[in-house]
Structure formats: C-alpha cells, structure tokens
Design a protein around this motif. Sequence first.
Motif, mmCIF file in Angstrom:
data_model
loop_
_atom_site.group_PDB
_atom_site.id
_atom_site.type_symbol
_atom_site.label_atom_id
_atom_site.label_comp_id
_atom_site.label_asym_id
_atom_site.label_seq_id
_atom_site.Cartn_x
_atom_site.Cartn_y
_atom_site.Cartn_z
ATOM 1 N N MET A 51 -4.615 5.473 0.547
ATOM 2 C CA MET A 51 -3.735 4.481 1.180
ATOM 3 C C MET A 51 -4.207 4.166 2.604
ATOM 4 O O MET A 51 -4.205 3.002 3.030
ATOM 5 N N LEU A 52 -4.605 5.192 3.321
ATOM 6 C CA LEU A 52 -5.079 4.996 4.697
ATOM 7 C C LEU A 52 -6.383 4.195 4.709
ATOM 8 O O LEU A 52 -6.557 3.302 5.537
ATOM 9 N N GLY A 93 6.047 7.004 3.837
ATOM 10 C CA GLY A 93 4.841 6.218 4.077
ATOM 11 C C GLY A 93 5.027 5.234 5.213
ATOM 12 O O GLY A 93 4.059 4.772 5.816
ATOM 13 N N TYR A 94 6.280 4.922 5.522
ATOM 14 C CA TYR A 94 6.593 3.978 6.592
ATOM 15 C C TYR A 94 7.271 4.695 7.757
ATOM 16 O O TYR A 94 6.884 4.523 8.908
ATOM 17 N N ILE A 108 0.834 -1.206 0.000
ATOM 18 C CA ILE A 108 0.000 0.000 0.000
ATOM 19 C C ILE A 108 0.870 1.258 0.000
ATOM 20 O O ILE A 108 0.680 2.166 -0.810
ATOM 21 N N GLY A 109 1.837 1.312 0.902
ATOM 22 C CA GLY A 109 2.665 2.510 1.044
ATOM 23 C C GLY A 109 3.561 2.798 -0.143
ATOM 24 O O GLY A 109 3.983 3.937 -0.347
ATOM 25 N N LEU A 122 -3.133 1.219 5.154
ATOM 26 C CA LEU A 122 -1.701 1.516 5.321
ATOM 27 C C LEU A 122 -1.259 1.363 6.771
ATOM 28 O O LEU A 122 -0.191 0.811 7.049
ATOM 29 N N GLU A 145 -0.670 -2.186 7.600
ATOM 30 C CA GLU A 145 0.503 -2.689 6.886
ATOM 31 C C GLU A 145 1.787 -2.303 7.623
ATOM 32 O O GLU A 145 2.684 -3.129 7.812
#
Length: 319
Positions: A217-218, A244-245, A47-48, A222, A225
């Motif tokens: 994404m959220l 994103g991470y 996703i991210g 996300l 994940e």
Amino acid sequence: MDENQKLLVIIGPTAVGKTKLSIELAKRFNGEIISGDSMQIYRGMDIGTAKIKHEEMEGIPHHLINIKDPNESFSVAEFQQLVRAKITEIAQKGKLPIIVGGTGLYIQSVIYDYQFSDVTGNQDFRKKLEERAKEIGNEALHQQLKEVDPVSAAKIHPNNVRRVIRALEIHHLSGENSQNGNKQEMEPDLLYNAAMIGLTMDREQLYERINARVDLMLLEGLLDEVKHLYEQGLRDCQSIQAIGYKEIYEYLDGRISLEQAVENLKQNSRRYAKRQLTWFRNKMEVKWFDTTNVKIFSKKIDEISHYVEGKLQVKSNTY
C-alpha cells in the motif's frame, strides 16, 4: 425477503484472499459482486481500503463501491437497505448475487432478520452528549445510561462512546431502550437461501500477508492518498477512522513518526483480522475453508465450488 432467493456470501479476515476467490466464483456461477466492506463505499479511498482495481474485476460487475464522498456518513441500516435492493436487482437479471467482505455486522444485518430503530437522530442532543463525555469521562456517561436503560448499558462497553450516546439518544427521543429499538433475536431468521463461505489460514501466515499488504500500500501511494484527504480538511468523519487513514493522520499531525504510523497500521490491521474471525465464528453459520497452502488454491476453489453447487443447487460453468 425471499427465503428461496439464492445468495453466496464470502467472508473472512483482511488479506485472506476473498477478492481472488470471489472473482473465480462469480465467473463459475454467473454472479455479480456486492461489496460487504463498510469503507470501500468511499470515493478517493482506494489504496488504504484495498479496493479492487478495475483490471482485477475481469469484467465482473461490482456494486456498492465508490458511492459516497469521504465527508458523508454511512450507517449499517443504510447498507442493509441498499444491499437487499441490489440482491433483488441482480437476481432479476438471472444472476447470482455474491456478497464479499469483512465487515461482520453489515453483512449480518442483510442476511438475517435484523431490524433497526426507526428513531431518528437529534444532532443537538448528540453534540451535548459528546461534549459531556469529554467533561465527565466515558465511565460517568455510561453510568448515566445505566440509570435510564440498564439493559443496553449491560451490553455496551463504557469505551464505546458512540453506542452509549446513541442509546441515550434513543431513550431521550422515544422513551424506548435501544435494545427494543434494535430488535435481534438470539437466533435470528436467515432471510435468504444462502451459502456462507469463510476463508481462514494459519495465523502467522495471515499476519505476514497483512504486513506485506501494508508495505505494498505504501509503495502504491497510500501516503499521498491520505495527504489528499488531510489537505481537504477532512477530520471528524466516519471515513477517517478507518485503519490505514487514522494512523497516517497522526503522522501528518506531527504526533508520531512515519515509521511508528506504519507499525501502528500493521498492528491495528492484525488486531482487526483477529476481531473479524472472532465475530464470524460467534455470530454466523459459516462453512470454513483453510487457504494456508496458496499453492493448491485452484484445488481449493474446486472444493468450494462443489460446496456451493450442493448448498444452492446451482451448476458451475467450469472450464
């Protein structure tokens, strides 16, 4: 490398529409797609990294996706080797290799005569330098590099600690400076018969698309994940530094609110898009196409197809 080998390269900032275009062009030109994204190689990071979904592939083979675990490192030299082999493999099947992505240095390393140092790493020496950087600071470590390798020091920002350490490591192990070990001419040779397509759009619209993509994404999960990676104890890994991470990790560490993490993620994504555009415009010979008006995207695909036909002397399977 074979200068006559035809290659299509599609680049551009995040969220500009590269995936959609790549599928259409792969169908028209009987192509297979090689991911040019340095983070889509990692399993479980879907996703991210905005990884293409199976149903979106429309039967087009994709390569260099999900080939590493998140705890593994991955270098541009390894990417170069893998992609060049894939280009040959796809061409031998009578298909057109298509590199699609936004990681500029990685793509550049494949298509130009870009050679990397064969000096292997020294983990113990690197660890010592990492500790030293924490003790004396980035500027002082950079000064240390300047004393032994002023050429490299002039080209590496003091805050790019990883590259400063690598340059010191190369000098320590070989006596070379890292610029000798990383040979790239000012105007390097293009190794393939390549058509390089760049997608761009109005900056405000691009930023809106980036923000909307983060929101999506959220919704797609996300947070879960990233939590899964966090709970595995993954921390000081190359993969977790991805946009994103790292922002969600700060939230999970309790250092910032989720709302702030999301805002940071959007801001970092926008800044990354700006850096991507700057890189591609300064480093590569690209034919740019503006996709601001998405309503005429089909016409834009036709325009791009005509360019590819002329540049590579290939016929499209228009339907």
